[in-house]
Design an enzyme around this catalytic site. Sequence first.
Site, short mmCIF file in Angstrom:
data_model
loop_
_atom_site.label_atom_id
_atom_site.label_comp_id
_atom_site.label_asym_id
_atom_site.label_seq_id
_atom_site.Cartn_x
_atom_site.Cartn_y
_atom_site.Cartn_z
N GLY A 163 16.81 21.40 5.86
CA GLY A 163 17.53 22.42 5.60
C GLY A 163 17.78 23.40 6.90
O GLY A 163 17.23 23.53 7.89
N PRO A 164 18.82 24.31 6.72
CA PRO A 164 19.23 25.25 7.67
C PRO A 164 18.14 26.15 7.95
O PRO A 164 16.99 26.33 7.15
CB PRO A 164 20.33 26.20 7.15
CG PRO A 164 21.05 25.06 6.18
CD PRO A 164 19.73 24.57 5.44
N SER A 216 36.41 15.96 6.83
CA SER A 216 36.80 16.58 5.43
C SER A 216 37.98 17.46 5.31
O SER A 216 38.42 18.00 4.14
CB SER A 216 35.52 17.52 4.90
OG SER A 216 35.43 18.63 5.83
N GLY A 223 15.72 29.49 8.33
CA GLY A 223 15.55 30.40 7.15
C GLY A 223 15.85 30.36 5.96
O GLY A 223 15.72 31.22 4.96
N THR A 224 15.58 29.03 5.29
CA THR A 224 15.53 28.91 3.94
C THR A 224 14.18 28.48 3.34
O THR A 224 14.08 28.15 2.15
CB THR A 224 16.56 27.56 3.93
OG1 THR A 224 15.86 26.48 4.45
CG2 THR A 224 17.97 27.61 4.41
N GLY A 225 13.36 28.75 4.03
CA GLY A 225 11.97 28.82 3.55
C GLY A 225 11.13 27.64 3.74
O GLY A 225 10.06 27.18 2.59
N LYS A 226 11.46 26.57 4.25
CA LYS A 226 10.63 25.44 4.44
C LYS A 226 9.32 25.47 4.97
O LYS A 226 8.41 24.87 4.44
CB LYS A 226 11.38 24.23 5.53
CG LYS A 226 12.77 24.19 5.38
CD LYS A 226 13.44 23.38 6.53
CE LYS A 226 13.65 24.02 7.80
NZ LYS A 226 14.37 25.03 7.75
N LYS A 247 30.54 24.63 0.27
CA LYS A 247 31.83 24.83 0.63
C LYS A 247 32.34 25.51 -0.83
O LYS A 247 33.40 26.47 -0.72
CB LYS A 247 32.82 23.51 0.63
CG LYS A 247 32.35 22.91 1.91
CD LYS A 247 32.89 21.33 1.92
CE LYS A 247 32.75 20.86 3.54
NZ LYS A 247 33.26 19.39 3.56
#
Length: 791
Positions: A365-366, A697, A368-371, A740
């Site tokens: 994940g990006p 896309s 700062g997402t808590g990994k 999105k």
Amino acid sequence: MKKNDNIEKENMVQGIPVVVLASLVVLPGTRMHLELDDEESIASVEHAMVMDGNVFLGLQSSEKEEVKDLSDICQIGVMAKVERLARVSGKRVHVLFESCQRACVSSLTLIDVEYPTADILLIPEAEPAKRDVLRYEAMRRDSLELFLQYYDGHGQNGRYLSEQLKNAVKLGDFLDLLAGNLPITVEQKHMILDAVEIPERYECLADMMRKEIVTDRIRRELGDKLSDQVEQNQREYILREQLAFIKKELNKSAGEDTEEEKYIKAVEHLTASEEIKKAINKEIHRLELMSESSADAATQRLYLETLLELPWDKMSEDHIRLDEARKILDADHYGLEDIKKRIIEYLAVRSLTQETQSTILCLVGPPGTGKTSIARSIAEATGKKYVRVCLGGVRDEAEIRGHRRTYIGSMPGRITTGLKQAGVKNPLMLLDEIDKMSQDYKGDVASAMLEVLDSEQNCNFRDHYVELPMDLSKIMFIATANTTQTIPRPLLDRMEIIELSGYTDTEKFHIAKEHLFPKVLKRNGMQPKQLRLQDSALREVIMGYTREAGVRELERKLDQICRRAAANLVEQQRKEDEQPTVKACKAITKKELADYLGKEKYQNNRRNTKAEVGVVRGLAWTSVGGDTLEVEAGILPGKGEVKLTGQMGDVMKESAMAAISYLRSIAGTYQIKPEFFKEHDIHIHIPEGAVPKDGPSAGITMATAVFSAMTNQKVRPEIAMTGEITLRGRILPIGGLKEKTLAAKQAGMKTVLVPAKNEKDVSEISDEIKSGLDIVYVERMEDVLKLAIKK
């Protein structure tokens, strides 16, 4: 000099040339080669050669550069005869002197002459009286014995000098010859020269020779010791054994163990197999055979300490309680329901099977997402030791497998170091930033990680430094990555991917209010009753001052607010002269944010208020979340060229060309003449040209914009779309739909056109995001045009 009444007047020599020597003493009976370069000395020698060859050699007594009077030279010198004179080069002259006898200078002439002259009094050697014959003979024999002691071991040189001494008839000549061949200083030779009386000369010379004999003996002893040190390698084993025995005896008497005994006791208490203990004992025996001061011994001690610190068979007791794990995950992380559900399932399987070789999770994940914090929460929930191994930027295979002990500064690899740090063989090991490993000429790090993560191989992992098999199968591995694109396929195949998407604004609001703001307050030394942030202000911080998928930047902004508030608080207390407690609670409003954070950094891309021709709002995914993408198309008179601007990547350019090809294939349906594409240029531009953009896309978005510009029909401003287009007009699925869709809602869109094949992804999006949005599924480009073009 003592005056001798026996010296007769006929020993007086007047007007003899003088050569003054600065740092050289010539004793009687000596032949000596000298090089002269001063004009006065050369003139004296040349005049002596013209006359009878006699010259007086005097020693300069002062440190002056020039001799000005009689006091500047020593009173006693030698009468010498010039035997040979030769010019060397330039002003230098080579002279061979033969000194004859001592002489005393009585007067010196230096002024108005070409060369210095002196009146000297020759000093003949006195003959011994009859009563002193035996005493003189004793002096001779004692001097000769001292000389032979000194030159003992000097080989041919000593024997040659002893033959010369035998030819010296007079004792005075004998003593002078001895002094001339001894390695004594200028001052000592001058003492011999001044000793006119033979007994005085003998005492002075004998004292010097005795000192030289002692000095030579000490020198030989030192030489013997150095020779013994050269042979030390041959005797090292015996000395080491003796030293070990002495140390054991001393330690026994003191009641202490030797270093090797301490290691042996540590092995006895080590939780390891017999094979490991046997190998460590072998290394201890190698240390016993080494010298304590050697570099190899220090390296061996460090190696033994590493082996004794490793948890070979030491394990911690796991306690997996799902209800407790769920509470810990909920307390540490807001949202992420799917992630928490998968982790609970993972822990449940481990609890039922009691197997350690379970699936290896990879949290993607990006930033700062808590990994990383999720992995820490899992360790807390299972009661495991937590170890973090950072792999970002690692490009040397030895960082994983360790360095060979043959290299200087070798050390174990990061996996082994992590085990030593944990102290047990079954910790939770977080492999952080596994996607940022690289490779170079030092080896492929990803290939080394294959053995670490493969359950079929890691039970006998061998670190190059440890060189003993280690069991890694009991470790719970969890990896983190920002993307899977840079992870090699064989390594990715060994892990189960769990994706952590970016947080919505609502999730960020709850995370900041319930987790971040209390933590930031505590870090800045403030209490909740001293500072409060209104909900509207917190939402404004999220939307106007941060743009990210995680919450790191949000935490920094909250930290900035607390620092500014703390500064204001301290200033207020200084003015009011109060204690560090504030009665009134400071509540920061939305309007006051500019005083703490400055002007807004980001402006949301709000939807257009009116319909326009050739302007369509698309949806894009970025590393910090979703965003809306405005696509503009223009038709210009020209020769059928297509211009693409706005930092488009290769994939996006190909998608634009596919969209134009599709529109040319359906031009007849919409009464567009074939000549239109030959007489007009098509220009597609995506604003924010400094930002690189890529991906397929935006295909239907660019096709809609070009169609609107070709037909001069306006596009509905409340519609946003995403999807890949084919040459036949089919719409293919895309990724990042959650981000999105969230971007479309934040921009105020009412309708979102989504590929029909993404319907399963839409069902996973929370109702909070979908509320207020009309999500329409489209399969072909014709459906998009019917919905987007304003009638």
